[in-house]
Design an enzyme around this catalytic site. Structure first.
Site, PDB file in Angstrom:
ATOM      1  CE  LYS A   1      -2.536  24.051 -58.091  1.00 20.34           C
ATOM      2  NZ  LYS A   1      -3.681  24.011 -56.697  1.00 20.34           N
TER       3      LYS A   1
ATOM      4  N   GLY B   1      -0.455  21.063 -48.587  1.00 17.63           N
ATOM      5  CA  GLY B   1       0.406  20.665 -47.232  1.00 17.63           C
ATOM      6  C   GLY B   1       0.686  22.340 -46.426  1.00 17.63           C
TER       7      GLY B   1
END
EC number: 2.8.1.10
Lengths: 262, 262, 262, 262
Positions: free
Chosen positions: D105, D193
């Site tokens: 990632k 988020g």
């Protein structure tokens, strides 16, 4: 003259106004500052709490009305503080008895925390005051059904809230105000919550007939400049409503020719 | 004079501008209409696609530049249509060669559907053009990191998008533009997507240094009125930024005294 | 068993329910499909329009109630179609006379376009029906004052709308529903406008006690799957309300250690 | 079995996953708590900061990997803390050298305040790592052009942010993520988020292929319950995407018959 930039005027109860900004008079640092902000705003309708007005013989010198030229501004008393229809009607009658215009901004808010209006008492008070020949401007939640019922009861305008009084959070009730505007046959004036010029412009772009401002101007670092800013934003929003366009596309639409260039 | 209502001026690359509105010239019904809208907008910076400019000897009579007073307006060529850095640089050089100012609005958008800018090519082109003494104004996504890198590469301003070009959907990228403004040391000019005066006012209230408008004015039923409306809204928003207040409360704050009245 | 994932149950008028999803029965392709969706949703309260119920002797075979196991589901008749308090009360009495539970979902909407509820008539009908020992669940606009007055009048819950019935636009009245929840001493059930599982989850995260769904399930390509999806989303939202956290920060807070790595 | 409620599986780089929830491992109170939350979430992909992993001989007992069953979960190292492509590539290589899967990632965020990703360095690192046979999952701003370029460079998925890491403010970049989803040929996984189950459900309803959660679960009062809540919300949102409907109307559409009733 900016006042003539738009085609139509605001008409309430048969009376025409060039300005679509209504100004409240609470929270200013001084009455002098307030009167200067009134001037800068170009407004023609001023709302005043009866509490601040001296009625009868024992007038003090520093009455708020000595700072408002009643030739120039229409003074509309509000019923702020009224808990029910009865109290509101009593305030209206005292104001009229004291020689003020028979225009009344109806505010009935039993809840001290959010100052939200009571629809049942507001309808009742409107019916009573209309019968008594008042021009009634009720402050309401953004509720299209109560707006319609007030109109049918003879209200001269309806004044739905954008967000709680003094919160300056803008128009959180957009979807409902749009329905009110679509269905109304009397002016729709957005009241409460307008905190920025962009909020006021948005109200006008949506087709509102007017906007009432108080806190955002009164507590600004420079109230006169803010009054002027709101004046301009309201005219700008109205011009966009009258002369703009509503085409909204999700795709990009090139403004410059983008055929392969060279 | 409205132009002097605000304290500060917009300064880009050492040059001062009273107006914070930049106007694009695409999509107008005619060049005449465009030139009238320029006048009504009060703008001082005008962006033009090189495609529309006649370079060299074989000028036609109807060149766009004959409708723009270059004494009064700074003409900035945009690179609309460029697919990569190389094409953009070529357009900039042709414009400069043709005698236009060495200010360039960088637009590199490989995707024809949403016309969104390519950050990698935009950075590359900025580096090359800065080295060649251009004043570079790059159109970017609302990406705070690329904004910072462009600033470090010598861009004279950054121009983040509110929503796709021509979509008129307003500032959908508010949270990210706020970060860009907070971190920038060059002017931040919101570009693309501004469809209403309220959108432009909001950009200014957020602290943006300028706004570029095109479609919303060009395709309005009355472009001159809309140009004026945007002019007013931008000044209103800027005044609110300079002279207003930011206190936002969730609770209602009474503007009229609400102690039990009678 | 998912039903036991949350701590608290929904309690209305002294009766406990494991499920916080109330399901309306309009618009399904068939009664069979409806009954399968009821099963999949895990709901325990079902609202039915009296129009669809066969009362008295001349029952047709295909009555909606033959598809709803009244041992398993509490059937609550709604007064949909009522234009005023009188009509609503009459519907409630017919339903009770026909042997249905004395629970009534009050819907009084004089306007056929947006089907928005009338606060004045709703309050009046609530007062009458409470006196007659009905458990009253009024559908209202997201108006905190009318919610409070209905509670005081004896309503067993309040059911504010998210957006117009059948519009599936979600919770456009968030700010006002938050105030209703904050002030209520009876359950708050968000009714109308819930179109997606995320809308339902959001209602629960805000602290709503329940959600009523109809259109979004009834007209889905696969109503059973959608019923299941809403069931899960409502439980998820409730779990977040009970076991989550409310800290919201504007800054990024690293989840991975970001000290210089190597 | 909930896992089989949806039709399609998430496929990344040819590998299928039943769960669309990816879980980050930062900020948990303890590794034990983390491992229980992993179990409750039903996730199959776990991201880990290399900083927390013991590489080589001198392993401590309390290594994070002793709490993650690598038979059951695919462990993907993130490059959190990397300031540029070079550092990110180095981290990836160390991880692979240490025997971890060649899935990475990519997180390159030079700015410590908002931890926003750098598009230029991310593209560069992707190109290098793809060449070296890594499966690359880059964390990006919600920028459709950079998403496309990463896909073309061989990224196995793209991971646009909803709002800054750890902010839990939800999907503030909705309009741009919709474009990314519309244009992508690789899975789109919303990262950063997501603070509430409703946010995760919304991402899935929009058509995202997966969601990465960390903070909202890790710092919840009860991480296991929250993990379960997110699991359910993600399945609910995906089911709505596959089996629901998209018809959205502005008008009310009655769910009960409203012809005049009696």
């Amino acid at each position: 003259m900016e006042g003539i930039s738009t085609k139509e005027q605001l008409v309430i109860a048969g009376r025409s106004f060039q300005s679509r900004l209504l100004l409240g008079t609470g929270k200013f640092g001084s009455y002098l500052q307030m009167s200067q902000a009134l001037e800068a705003s170009g407004c023609q309708i001023v709302t005043v709490s009866l509490r601040r007005v001296e009625i009868g013989e024992n007038k003090r010198k520093e009455d708020i009305l000595s700072f408002i030229d009643t030739e120039k501004y229409l003074v509309v008393v509000n019923t702020s503080g009224a808990m029910d229809a009865e109290e509101a009607v009593r305030i209206a009658k005292i104001a009229a008895y004291g020689g003020l215009p028979k225009w009344i901004k109806l505010e009935i808010h039993p809840d001290p925390r959010y100052l939200l209006p009571d629809p049942v008492e507001t309808l009742k008070a409107t019916q009573l005051l209309v019968k008594d020949d008042f021009v009634v401007l009720p402050y309401i939640n953004a509720d299209p059904v109560i707006a319609k019922r007030l109109e049918e009861a003879g209200a001269a305008a309806v004044m739905p809230l954008g967000s709680p009084i003094g919160s300056m959070r803008g128009i959180e009730t957009k979807a409902q105000i749009e329905i009110i505007i679509e269905q109304a046959n009397v002016p729709v004036i957005v009241d409460a919550g307008i905190g920025k010029p962009s909020h006021a412009a948005m109200a006008m772009e949506m087709g509102a007939d007017g906007v009432l401002i108080n806190t955002a101007i009164a507590i600004a670092n420079d109230p006169c400049k803010m009054a002027k800013a709101f004046k301009m934003a309201i005219e700008a929003g109205r011009m966009a409503f009258e002369f703009g366009t509503d085409e909204i596309s999700r795709l990009a639409v090139p403004t410059s020719p983008i055929e392969s260039f060279l």
